[in-house]
Design a protein around this motif. Structure first.
Motif, mmCIF file in Angstrom:
data_model
loop_
_atom_site.group_PDB
_atom_site.id
_atom_site.type_symbol
_atom_site.label_atom_id
_atom_site.label_comp_id
_atom_site.label_asym_id
_atom_site.label_seq_id
_atom_site.Cartn_x
_atom_site.Cartn_y
_atom_site.Cartn_z
ATOM 1 N N ALA A 34 10.589 9.234 0.459
ATOM 2 C CA ALA A 34 10.668 8.906 1.881
ATOM 3 C C ALA A 34 9.740 7.757 2.237
ATOM 4 O O ALA A 34 10.007 6.992 3.170
ATOM 5 C CB ALA A 34 10.324 10.141 2.719
ATOM 6 N N LEU A 35 8.658 7.610 1.482
ATOM 7 C CA LEU A 35 7.737 6.514 1.752
ATOM 8 C C LEU A 35 8.384 5.153 1.516
ATOM 9 O O LEU A 35 7.942 4.146 2.081
ATOM 10 C CB LEU A 35 6.487 6.651 0.884
ATOM 11 C CG LEU A 35 5.489 7.720 1.344
ATOM 12 C CD1 LEU A 35 4.432 7.954 0.286
ATOM 13 C CD2 LEU A 35 4.844 7.304 2.656
ATOM 14 N N LEU A 44 -4.781 13.347 -5.127
ATOM 15 C CA LEU A 44 -5.354 13.288 -3.782
ATOM 16 C C LEU A 44 -6.220 12.046 -3.554
ATOM 17 O O LEU A 44 -6.152 11.439 -2.482
ATOM 18 C CB LEU A 44 -6.159 14.558 -3.500
ATOM 19 C CG LEU A 44 -5.369 15.753 -2.950
ATOM 20 C CD1 LEU A 44 -6.280 16.966 -2.793
ATOM 21 C CD2 LEU A 44 -4.719 15.408 -1.617
ATOM 22 N N PRO A 45 -7.052 11.640 -4.536
ATOM 23 C CA PRO A 45 -7.827 10.411 -4.306
ATOM 24 C C PRO A 45 -6.949 9.210 -3.974
ATOM 25 O O PRO A 45 -7.312 8.383 -3.137
ATOM 26 C CB PRO A 45 -8.577 10.221 -5.631
ATOM 27 C CG PRO A 45 -8.710 11.602 -6.179
ATOM 28 C CD PRO A 45 -7.430 12.289 -5.811
ATOM 29 N N HIS A 46 -5.799 9.107 -4.641
ATOM 30 C CA HIS A 46 -4.875 8.007 -4.341
ATOM 31 C C HIS A 46 -4.394 8.083 -2.894
ATOM 32 O O HIS A 46 -4.363 7.074 -2.180
ATOM 33 C CB HIS A 46 -3.677 8.071 -5.301
ATOM 34 C CG HIS A 46 -2.786 6.868 -5.209
ATOM 35 N ND1 HIS A 46 -2.152 6.342 -6.308
ATOM 36 C CD2 HIS A 46 -2.411 6.082 -4.169
ATOM 37 C CE1 HIS A 46 -1.435 5.289 -5.947
ATOM 38 N NE2 HIS A 46 -1.575 5.124 -4.637
ATOM 39 N N VAL A 53 0.835 -1.207 0.000
ATOM 40 C CA VAL A 53 0.000 0.000 0.000
ATOM 41 C C VAL A 53 0.867 1.253 0.000
ATOM 42 O O VAL A 53 0.657 2.181 -0.792
ATOM 43 C CB VAL A 53 -0.949 -0.012 1.210
ATOM 44 C CG1 VAL A 53 -1.634 1.346 1.381
ATOM 45 C CG2 VAL A 53 -1.993 -1.108 1.056
ATOM 46 N N VAL A 54 1.863 1.300 0.870
ATOM 47 C CA VAL A 54 2.727 2.480 0.974
ATOM 48 C C VAL A 54 3.572 2.643 -0.279
ATOM 49 O O VAL A 54 3.755 3.762 -0.791
ATOM 50 C CB VAL A 54 3.616 2.371 2.233
ATOM 51 C CG1 VAL A 54 4.677 3.457 2.241
ATOM 52 C CG2 VAL A 54 2.753 2.469 3.488
ATOM 53 N N LEU A 91 -6.679 2.573 3.590
ATOM 54 C CA LEU A 91 -6.197 1.194 3.622
ATOM 55 C C LEU A 91 -5.130 1.000 4.685
ATOM 56 O O LEU A 91 -5.133 0.000 5.422
ATOM 57 C CB LEU A 91 -5.649 0.798 2.248
ATOM 58 C CG LEU A 91 -6.668 0.623 1.127
ATOM 59 C CD1 LEU A 91 -5.961 0.333 -0.188
ATOM 60 C CD2 LEU A 91 -7.651 -0.492 1.462
ATOM 61 N N SER A 92 -4.213 1.952 4.782
ATOM 62 C CA SER A 92 -3.160 1.857 5.785
ATOM 63 C C SER A 92 -3.750 1.889 7.185
ATOM 64 O O SER A 92 -3.321 1.148 8.080
ATOM 65 C CB SER A 92 -2.154 3.000 5.601
ATOM 66 O OG SER A 92 -1.112 2.902 6.551
#
Length: 436
Positions: A191-192, A123-125, A108-109, A132-133
Motif C-alpha cells: 500500500a505504501l 522497527l528501526p527502519h 523515503v516511502v 524523515l517523512s
C-alpha cells in the motif's frame, strides 16, 4: 498593506474588488495547482501513516509504546526543524525546494516495500522513515505557507486558505478509506507504493508552478548568517501582539486538545462503552464539520472581521472540549457527536483565520521564518499533551484529565481577550509577486 496594532485588516470584499475572490481564483492556474498538490499530499500522508502503523503492529509486533513512538517521530522533526525550514523557504528557490522535498518523500516511502521484499524490514527502519517523512512534510508545509502570499493577492488569502484547507480535508476523508482498502487487498507494505504515487503526483504539480517562485523572497545581498536570520523571524513574532498571541494561544490549545485526542478512543470504548458504529459516526461528524468550517470561514471572517473571527472561534473550540468529559454524565453519543461538530467547525475557521492573519502581517521576505516559528510552537505541544495525558490518566482517571485538558485549551484561547498594548510597531504584510 499595513495592519493596525490591534488587528490585521479584513480582506477586500466582493463589493470592493468587483467580484468574489473565489471567482478569480477558479481561473488562477498557480492556485489550482496548489489545491491539487494539497489533495495529493493529504492522500499520500494518510496512506503512509496508516500503512506504517499497520506494519509496526501486525508484522513487527510493536506494542503500545512502539506505536506511540512511531507517531511522535512524525511530529518531532517539525517541532525542531521548522524555524530552520523557514529560513530555507525565504532564501531558496521555492518551486525547486518544494518539488525536491516531495520527490524525496517518494524515495523515503518506497524504501519500506523495498526493505520488505529483501527481508530486511524492522522497527528501526520504520522509525527512520517516520522521522524523515515528518521532516520533509513539515518543511514543505512551511514552504507552501510562504508560497501562497506570492501566488495570490492579499485580499484573496482568506479564500485561498479556505480552499486549500478544503483540498486537504478531501484527502483526509478519502485517504484513510483508500489506504484501508489497499492494506486489505495488497498488504501494508504494498500500500505504501500507492502513497509514493500520490507524492509523485504532488511533485509534478509543484514543478508546474510559476518559474517566478524560484526567485528567493529574501534578496541574496540581504542574506546574513543563519542565526541572525532566525532572530529576525523570531523578532517579528515577538514584537507583533497579534502574532505573539496567536502562537501562545495555539500552542496552549494544542496542548489541551492533544491530551484530549490521546485519551479519546480509550475513553469512548472503555469508560463510555460506545459501540463501534457510534464511534465511527462521531469521527465522521468531524469530517463533515471540517467541510462546513471551510465553507463558512470566508463569510464569517469577512462579516465579523478576521482577527475577531480568530478570537471567537478559539473560545468556541475550547468550550466544545468540555463536552468530552461531560459525556460521562449521560447521553454519551449525542455529547460526543455535538463535540465533534462544534469543535470541527470552530477549529477549522480558527486555523484558516489564523494562517491568513499571519500571512497578512509577516513581511514578504520573512514569510517562511514567521511560519516556521509558529509551526514549531504548535507542533511541540501536541506530543507533550498526548504523553502527559496518558501518564496522568493512569493515576487520576480519564474524566479529570479530560476536564483539565479542556481547561488548558480554554485558558489558552482566553489569551486573545487579554488587554493589549496599542503602540507596537507593525510590520508590512502585503506580498505581491505572481499574477494569475
Amino acid at each position: 498593506m499595513t495592519s493596525s496594532p490591534t488587528r490585521p485588516p479584513a480582506p477586500t470584499t466582493a463589493a470592493d474588488s468587483g467580484g468574489t475572490p473565489w471567482r478569480a481564483l477558479r481561473r488562477h492556474r498557480p492556485f489550482l495547482l496548489l489545491c491539487g498538490e494539497q489533495a495529493a499530499s493529504s492522500v499520500g500522508r494518510q496512506i503512509t501513516a496508516l500503512a506504517l502503523a499497520m506494519l509496526a503492529v501486525t508484522r513487527l509486533d510493536a506494542g503500545p509504546f512502539g506505536a506511540s513512538a512511531l507517531l511522535a517521530l512524525t511530529y518531532l522533526p517539525g517541532a525542531v526543524l521548522s524555524p530552520l525550514a523557514g529560513v530555507l523557504a525565504d532564501r531558496a528557490r521555492l518551486r525547486t525546494l518544494a518539488a525536491t522535498l516531495t520527490s524525496l518523500q517518494v524515495v523515503v516511502v518506497a524504501s519500506v516495500p523495498l526493505a520488505g521484499a529483501l527481508g530486511r524490514l524492522g522497527l528501526p527502519h520504520l522509525y527512520v522513515v517516520a522521522a524523515l517523512s515528518g521532516a520533509l512534510t513539515w518543511t514543505l508545509s512551511v514552504a507552501l505557507q510562504a508560497a501562497l502570499p506570492r501566488v495570490v493577492r492579499p485580499e484573496q488569502l482568506l479564500t485561498g486558505n479556505s480552499a486549500l484547507t478544503g483540498a486537504r480535508t478531501a484527502g483526509m476523508i478519502g485517504g484513510p478509506a483508500l489506504g484501508g482498502v489497499l492494506v486489505g487487498l495488497a498488504g501494508a507494505s504494498s500500500a505504501l507504493l500507492a502513497g509514493g504515487v500520490a507524492y509523485a503526483v504532488e511533485a509534478a504539480l509543484l514543478l508546474a508552478l510559476p518559474a517566478s517562485l524560484n526567485r528567493p523572497a529574501e534578496a541574496t545581498g540581504r542574506q546574513g548568517p543563519r542565526l541572525a536570520a532566525l532572530r529576525e523571524g523570531l523578532a517579528v513574532v515577538r514584537a507583533h501582539p497579534v502574532l505573539r498571541r496567536q502562537v501562545l494561544a495555539g500552542a496552549g490549545f494544542n496542548l489541551g486538545s492533544g491530551a484530549a485526542d490521546a485519551l479519546f478512543v480509550v475513553y469512548a470504548n472503555r469508560e463510555l462503552a460506545l459501540p463501534a458504529w457510534q464511534l465511527g459516526m462521531v469521527y465522521a461528524a468531524f469530517s463533515v464539520a471540517t467541510v462546513v468550517g471551510v465553507l463558512l470561514a470566508g463569510r464569517f471572517a469577512t462579516s465579523v472581521e478576521l482577527y475577531r473571527a480568530t478570537r471567537i472561534c478559539a473560545v468556541v473550540a475550547a468550550l466544545a472540549i468540555f463536552l468530552v468529559p461531560a459525556a460521562s454524565l449521560g447521553l454519551a453519543f449525542p455529547a460526543l457527536l455535538t463535540y465533534q461538530l462544534v469543535f470541527g467547525m470552530a477549529a477549522t475557521v480558527w486555523a484558516i483565520s489564523m494562517t491568513t492573519t499571519q500571512q497578512l502581517i509577516a513581511p514578504p521576505h520573512l514569510q517562511g521564518r514567521v511560519a516556521g516559528f509558529a509551526q514549531a510552537a504548535l507542533l511541540t505541544t501536541v506530543p507533550v499533551g498526548a504523553l502527559s495525558a496518558g501518564a496522568l490518566a493512569a493515576w487520576a482517571g480519564n474524566v479529570p484529565v479530560l476536564t483539565g485538558a479542556a481547561t488548558a485549551a480554554l485558558l489558552a484561547a482566553a489569551c486573545f481577550w487579554l488587554p493589549h498594548r496599542t503602540d507596537t510597531a507593525v510590520p508590512s504584510g502585503s506580498p505581491r509577486e505572481v499574477a494569475p
